[in-house]
Every structure is written in C-alpha cells, then in structure tokens.
Write a protein that holds these residues in place. Structure first.
Motif, PDB file in Angstrom:
ATOM      1  N   PHE A 164       0.819  -1.191  -0.070  1.00  0.00           N
ATOM      2  CA  PHE A 164       0.100  -0.239   0.021  1.00  0.00           C
ATOM      3  C   PHE A 164       0.892   1.182  -0.103  1.00  0.00           C
ATOM      4  CE2 PHE A 164      -2.357  -3.353   1.653  1.00  0.00           C
ATOM      5  CZ  PHE A 164      -3.694  -3.308   1.315  1.00  0.00           C
ATOM      6  N   ASP A 165       1.285   1.610  -1.160  1.00  0.00           N
ATOM      7  CA  ASP A 165       2.059   2.757  -1.365  1.00  0.00           C
ATOM      8  C   ASP A 165       1.271   4.071  -1.202  1.00  0.00           C
ATOM      9  OD1 ASP A 165       4.199   1.239  -2.150  1.00  0.00           O
ATOM     10  OD2 ASP A 165       3.780   1.470  -4.131  1.00  0.00           O
ATOM     11  N   ILE A 166       1.455   4.812  -0.258  1.00  0.00           N
ATOM     12  CA  ILE A 166       0.938   6.202  -0.103  1.00  0.00           C
ATOM     13  C   ILE A 166       1.208   7.246  -0.929  1.00  0.00           C
ATOM     14  CG2 ILE A 166       0.562   7.880   1.708  1.00  0.00           C
ATOM     15  CD1 ILE A 166       1.169   5.936   3.930  1.00  0.00           C
ATOM     16  N   ARG A 167       0.459   7.840  -1.461  1.00  0.00           N
ATOM     17  CA  ARG A 167       0.398   9.106  -2.488  1.00  0.00           C
ATOM     18  C   ARG A 167      -0.150  10.311  -1.623  1.00  0.00           C
ATOM     19  NH1 ARG A 167       3.071  10.458  -6.657  1.00  0.00           N
ATOM     20  NH2 ARG A 167       2.827   8.313  -7.575  1.00  0.00           N
ATOM     21  N   ASN A 168       0.693  11.393  -1.427  1.00  0.00           N
ATOM     22  CA  ASN A 168       0.090  12.601  -0.544  1.00  0.00           C
ATOM     23  C   ASN A 168       0.538  13.601  -1.581  1.00  0.00           C
ATOM     24  OD1 ASN A 168      -0.714  14.288   1.025  1.00  0.00           O
ATOM     25  ND2 ASN A 168       0.467  13.877   2.682  1.00  0.00           N
ATOM     26  N   GLY A 169      -0.189  14.072  -2.238  1.00  0.00           N
ATOM     27  CA  GLY A 169       0.164  15.339  -3.272  1.00  0.00           C
ATOM     28  C   GLY A 169       1.064  14.816  -4.507  1.00  0.00           C
ATOM     29  N   ALA A 201      -7.435  10.348   6.366  1.00  0.00           N
ATOM     30  CA  ALA A 201      -8.021  11.505   6.003  1.00  0.00           C
ATOM     31  C   ALA A 201      -8.803  12.383   7.101  1.00  0.00           C
ATOM     32  CB  ALA A 201      -9.362  11.434   5.023  1.00  0.00           C
ATOM     33  N   LYS A 202      -8.919  11.702   8.314  1.00  0.00           N
ATOM     34  CA  LYS A 202      -9.602  12.222   9.582  1.00  0.00           C
ATOM     35  C   LYS A 202      -8.430  13.212   9.988  1.00  0.00           C
ATOM     36  CE  LYS A 202     -12.639   8.730  10.730  1.00  0.00           C
ATOM     37  NZ  LYS A 202     -13.080   7.889  11.855  1.00  0.00           N
ATOM     38  N   LYS A 224      -6.071  24.245  -1.864  1.00  0.00           N
ATOM     39  CA  LYS A 224      -5.652  23.772  -3.145  1.00  0.00           C
ATOM     40  C   LYS A 224      -6.170  22.230  -3.045  1.00  0.00           C
ATOM     41  CE  LYS A 224      -0.804  22.744  -2.327  1.00  0.00           C
ATOM     42  NZ  LYS A 224       0.100  22.326  -3.034  1.00  0.00           N
ATOM     43  N   HIS A 225      -6.249  21.857  -4.451  1.00  0.00           N
ATOM     44  CA  HIS A 225      -6.633  20.400  -4.451  1.00  0.00           C
ATOM     45  C   HIS A 225      -5.196  19.568  -4.254  1.00  0.00           C
ATOM     46  CE1 HIS A 225     -11.195  20.741  -5.340  1.00  0.00           C
ATOM     47  NE2 HIS A 225     -10.597  21.969  -5.601  1.00  0.00           N
ATOM     48  N   ASP A 278      -9.804  13.369  -3.138  1.00  0.00           N
ATOM     49  CA  ASP A 278      -9.317  14.588  -3.185  1.00  0.00           C
ATOM     50  C   ASP A 278      -9.701  15.699  -2.218  1.00  0.00           C
ATOM     51  OD1 ASP A 278      -9.042  17.317  -4.246  1.00  0.00           O
ATOM     52  OD2 ASP A 278     -10.132  17.127  -5.827  1.00  0.00           O
ATOM     53  N   ARG A 279      -8.387  15.916  -1.474  1.00  0.00           N
ATOM     54  CA  ARG A 279      -8.717  16.902  -0.050  1.00  0.00           C
ATOM     55  C   ARG A 279      -9.098  18.333  -0.247  1.00  0.00           C
ATOM     56  NH1 ARG A 279      -3.811  16.594   3.465  1.00  0.00           N
ATOM     57  NH2 ARG A 279      -2.763  16.949   1.672  1.00  0.00           N
TER      58      ARG A 279
END
Length: 77
Positions: A7-12, A42-43, A50-51, A71-72
């Motif tokens: 589970f690779d994490i993409r943050n921006g 997300a919590k 910005k998206h 999409d945060r």
C-alpha cells in the motif's frame, strides 16, 4: 493462498513506498483495507484550499493493481 499486497501512500506529489506489505486473501480484501486506511488517514489531514490527492496505490510483487484516492481540496463558490 494469501498474496502480499503493498500500500504505497500518495500525498500530493509525494509517494511513500510500502516496503513491508501485508498478506491478504484476495484483491477485494486489499481494496477494503485500502479504503478503510484512507478514510482513517483523511481524518488526520485537514482539507486544503488547493486540491491535493491523498491515495493508496496498491500493488503486488507482480505489479500495480489499483488506486484508492481522495481529493482533499475545497472548492469555494
């Protein structure tokens, strides 16, 4: 037989590789795990003006399978 899912994490624009992974029985179980983990993350990450994408990119030793994303960003009216 269980398969190891990563589970690779993409943050921006940043991608953080999961080097350990976890053994799960099937892809549906991996998708459920990814969604639950994404909602939990997300919590702790407030929305941005910005998206910005927050996602798990799920793969096995064979290669990429799917992405679960959120999409945060806030769209103001």
């Amino acid at each position: 037989m269980a398969t190891r899912y990563y589970f690779d994490i993409r943050n921006g624009e940043e991608l953080y590789a999961d080097r350990q992974g976890i053994e799960l029985r099937d892809e549906e179980t991996a998708a459920h795990e990814a969604m639950q983990s994404l909602l939990s993350m997300a919590k702790g990450n407030p929305p941005l003006d910005k998206h910005s994408l927050l996602a798990f990119e799920v793969r096995t030793d064979e290669g990429p399978l799917f992405q679960v994303s959120l999409d945060r960003g806030i769209t103001r009216r």
